[in-house]
Design a protein around this motif. Sequence first.
Motif, PDB file in Angstrom:
ATOM      1  N   MET A   1       0.840  -1.178   0.000  1.00  0.00           N
ATOM      2  CA  MET A   1       0.000   0.000   0.000  1.00  0.00           C
ATOM      3  C   MET A   1       0.884   1.239   0.000  1.00  0.00           C
ATOM      4  N   SER A   2       0.428   2.297  -0.649  1.00  0.00           N
ATOM      5  CA  SER A   2       1.119   3.578  -0.605  1.00  0.00           C
ATOM      6  C   SER A   2       0.080   4.686  -0.546  1.00  0.00           C
ATOM      7  N   THR A   3       0.468   5.835  -0.023  1.00  0.00           N
ATOM      8  CA  THR A   3      -0.456   6.966   0.044  1.00  0.00           C
ATOM      9  C   THR A   3       0.209   8.211  -0.511  1.00  0.00           C
ATOM     10  N   GLU A   4      -0.588   9.173  -0.916  1.00  0.00           N
ATOM     11  CA  GLU A   4      -0.107  10.484  -1.341  1.00  0.00           C
ATOM     12  C   GLU A   4      -1.103  11.516  -0.823  1.00  0.00           C
ATOM     13  N   TYR A   5      -0.622  12.516  -0.103  1.00  0.00           N
ATOM     14  CA  TYR A   5      -1.474  13.593   0.377  1.00  0.00           C
ATOM     15  C   TYR A   5      -1.310  14.760  -0.580  1.00  0.00           C
ATOM     16  N   GLN A   6      -2.386  15.192  -1.185  1.00  0.00           N
ATOM     17  CA  GLN A   6      -2.345  16.239  -2.185  1.00  0.00           C
ATOM     18  C   GLN A   6      -2.886  17.536  -1.602  1.00  0.00           C
ATOM     19  N   VAL A   7      -2.183  18.615  -1.858  1.00  0.00           N
ATOM     20  CA  VAL A   7      -2.610  19.937  -1.419  1.00  0.00           C
ATOM     21  C   VAL A   7      -3.007  20.707  -2.669  1.00  0.00           C
ATOM     22  N   ARG A   8      -4.263  21.127  -2.727  1.00  0.00           N
ATOM     23  CA  ARG A   8      -4.790  21.826  -3.898  1.00  0.00           C
ATOM     24  C   ARG A   8      -5.409  23.158  -3.479  1.00  0.00           C
ATOM     25  N   PRO A   9      -4.914  24.275  -4.047  1.00  0.00           N
ATOM     26  CA  PRO A   9      -5.563  25.538  -3.745  1.00  0.00           C
ATOM     27  C   PRO A   9      -6.880  25.649  -4.509  1.00  0.00           C
ATOM     28  N   VAL A  10      -7.921  25.922  -3.807  1.00  0.00           N
ATOM     29  CA  VAL A  10      -9.219  26.190  -4.415  1.00  0.00           C
ATOM     30  C   VAL A  10      -9.483  27.627  -3.952  1.00  0.00           C
ATOM     31  N   THR A  11     -10.648  27.989  -3.551  1.00  0.00           N
ATOM     32  CA  THR A  11     -10.807  29.268  -2.877  1.00  0.00           C
ATOM     33  C   THR A  11     -10.086  29.159  -1.541  1.00  0.00           C
ATOM     34  N   ARG A  12     -10.104  27.951  -1.004  1.00  0.00           N
ATOM     35  CA  ARG A  12      -9.336  27.607   0.181  1.00  0.00           C
ATOM     36  C   ARG A  12      -8.444  26.437  -0.217  1.00  0.00           C
ATOM     37  N   TYR A  13      -7.688  25.882   0.685  1.00  0.00           N
ATOM     38  CA  TYR A  13      -6.785  24.775   0.369  1.00  0.00           C
ATOM     39  C   TYR A  13      -7.353  23.477   0.920  1.00  0.00           C
ATOM     40  N   VAL A  14      -7.476  22.482   0.075  1.00  0.00           N
ATOM     41  CA  VAL A  14      -8.065  21.206   0.446  1.00  0.00           C
ATOM     42  C   VAL A  14      -6.966  20.147   0.465  1.00  0.00           C
ATOM     43  N   VAL A  15      -6.855  19.430   1.577  1.00  0.00           N
ATOM     44  CA  VAL A  15      -5.913  18.319   1.682  1.00  0.00           C
ATOM     45  C   VAL A  15      -6.715  17.043   1.453  1.00  0.00           C
ATOM     46  N   THR A  16      -6.260  16.248   0.477  1.00  0.00           N
ATOM     47  CA  THR A  16      -6.914  14.975   0.190  1.00  0.00           C
ATOM     48  C   THR A  16      -5.926  13.842   0.406  1.00  0.00           C
ATOM     49  N   ARG A  17      -6.461  12.652   0.625  1.00  0.00           N
ATOM     50  CA  ARG A  17      -5.637  11.455   0.796  1.00  0.00           C
ATOM     51  C   ARG A  17      -5.985  10.502  -0.336  1.00  0.00           C
ATOM     52  N   TYR A  18      -4.972  10.159  -1.142  1.00  0.00           N
ATOM     53  CA  TYR A  18      -5.144   9.191  -2.211  1.00  0.00           C
ATOM     54  C   TYR A  18      -4.436   7.910  -1.775  1.00  0.00           C
ATOM     55  N   GLU A  19      -5.154   6.825  -1.726  1.00  0.00           N
ATOM     56  CA  GLU A  19      -4.595   5.552  -1.269  1.00  0.00           C
ATOM     57  C   GLU A  19      -4.628   4.547  -2.412  1.00  0.00           C
ATOM     58  N   ALA A  20      -3.466   4.016  -2.765  1.00  0.00           N
ATOM     59  CA  ALA A  20      -3.364   2.984  -3.791  1.00  0.00           C
ATOM     60  C   ALA A  20      -3.089   1.657  -3.097  1.00  0.00           C
ATOM     61  N   MET A  21      -3.915   0.650  -3.395  1.00  0.00           N
ATOM     62  CA  MET A  21      -3.738  -0.678  -2.794  1.00  0.00           C
ATOM     63  C   MET A  21      -3.133  -1.616  -3.836  1.00  0.00           C
ATOM     64  N   SER A  22      -2.198  -2.443  -3.388  1.00  0.00           N
ATOM     65  CA  SER A  22      -1.520  -3.342  -4.323  1.00  0.00           C
ATOM     66  C   SER A  22      -1.401  -4.748  -3.756  1.00  0.00           C
ATOM     67  N   ASN A  23      -1.203  -5.697  -4.680  1.00  0.00           N
ATOM     68  CA  ASN A  23      -0.978  -7.099  -4.311  1.00  0.00           C
ATOM     69  C   ASN A  23       0.438  -7.265  -3.793  1.00  0.00           C
ATOM     70  N   GLN A  24       0.750  -8.469  -3.329  1.00  0.00           N
ATOM     71  CA  GLN A  24       2.106  -8.759  -2.857  1.00  0.00           C
ATOM     72  C   GLN A  24       3.126  -8.630  -3.985  1.00  0.00           C
ATOM     73  N   ASP A  25       2.691  -8.840  -5.237  1.00  0.00           N
ATOM     74  CA  ASP A  25       3.623  -8.725  -6.363  1.00  0.00           C
ATOM     75  C   ASP A  25       3.813  -7.271  -6.812  1.00  0.00           C
ATOM     76  N   GLY A  26       3.123  -6.345  -6.152  1.00  0.00           N
ATOM     77  CA  GLY A  26       3.288  -4.931  -6.451  1.00  0.00           C
ATOM     78  C   GLY A  26       2.287  -4.368  -7.442  1.00  0.00           C
ATOM     79  N   SER A  27       1.461  -5.204  -8.028  1.00  0.00           N
ATOM     80  CA  SER A  27       0.482  -4.696  -8.989  1.00  0.00           C
ATOM     81  C   SER A  27      -0.679  -4.033  -8.246  1.00  0.00           C
ATOM     82  N   GLN A  28      -1.133  -2.899  -8.789  1.00  0.00           N
ATOM     83  CA  GLN A  28      -2.204  -2.141  -8.146  1.00  0.00           C
ATOM     84  C   GLN A  28      -3.540  -2.849  -8.337  1.00  0.00           C
TER      85      GLN A  28
END
Length: 164
Positions: A1-28
Motif C-alpha cells: 500500500m502507498s499513500t499520497e497527500y495532495q494539497v490543492r488551492p481552491v478558494t481555500r486549500y483542500v488536503v486529500t488522501r489518495y490511497e493505492a492498494m496493491s498485491n504482494q507482487d506490487g500490482s495495483q
Amino acid sequence: MSTEYQVRPVTRYVVTRYEAMSNQDGSQVGAASSVIGEFANGTLADEVADGMVAKDIASGIESRRSRHGLTLGEVISGQRIEQAEKAMKIKMHRGSLAGSMETVEQIEPTAKAVMRYLAMHGIQEGQNVSVRPYGRDDRIGWDVYLVTVAGLGVVAMTDGPLKD
C-alpha cells in the motif's frame, strides 16, 4: 500500500488522501481518495499534509506529499516556490493572530516579491518599504521581521530577512 497527500488551492486549500492498494507482487488492485480537511491558506494545509505523511510513515506506510496548483505568492512571483531556504513566509498585519495567519503566503525573500505581495493586498507599489528584525513569536514559531511602509506603519510581517 502507498499513500499520497495532495494539497490543492481552491478558494481555500483542500488536503486529500489518495490511497493505492496493491498485491504482494506490487500490482495495483484498487484506489480510493478522501478529503482530510479544508484550510484558509496553503501553509496550514502543507503542515497538515506533512503531519499526515509523518503519521503514515511511522505506521510503516509508504507515503509522500505533493502540491497541485499555485499559491498566491507563486502567482505573484511567476514561479514555483518550494519550501526551502530560498522562500520566506509573509503575512499581513491584522486585528488578530488568526486573521493575520489567514494571509500567510510563501514568497521569494526579495524586496520586489514583498512589494508584489503588498500590492495584492491593496498597498500601492513604489512606496518606501523597509523590513527589519523585531523578535521571536513562539505562538507561530517565527523570528519576526516587521514590514513597514512610510506613512502607514507596520503593514506585514515575515519570518526572515530579505536576501537582496
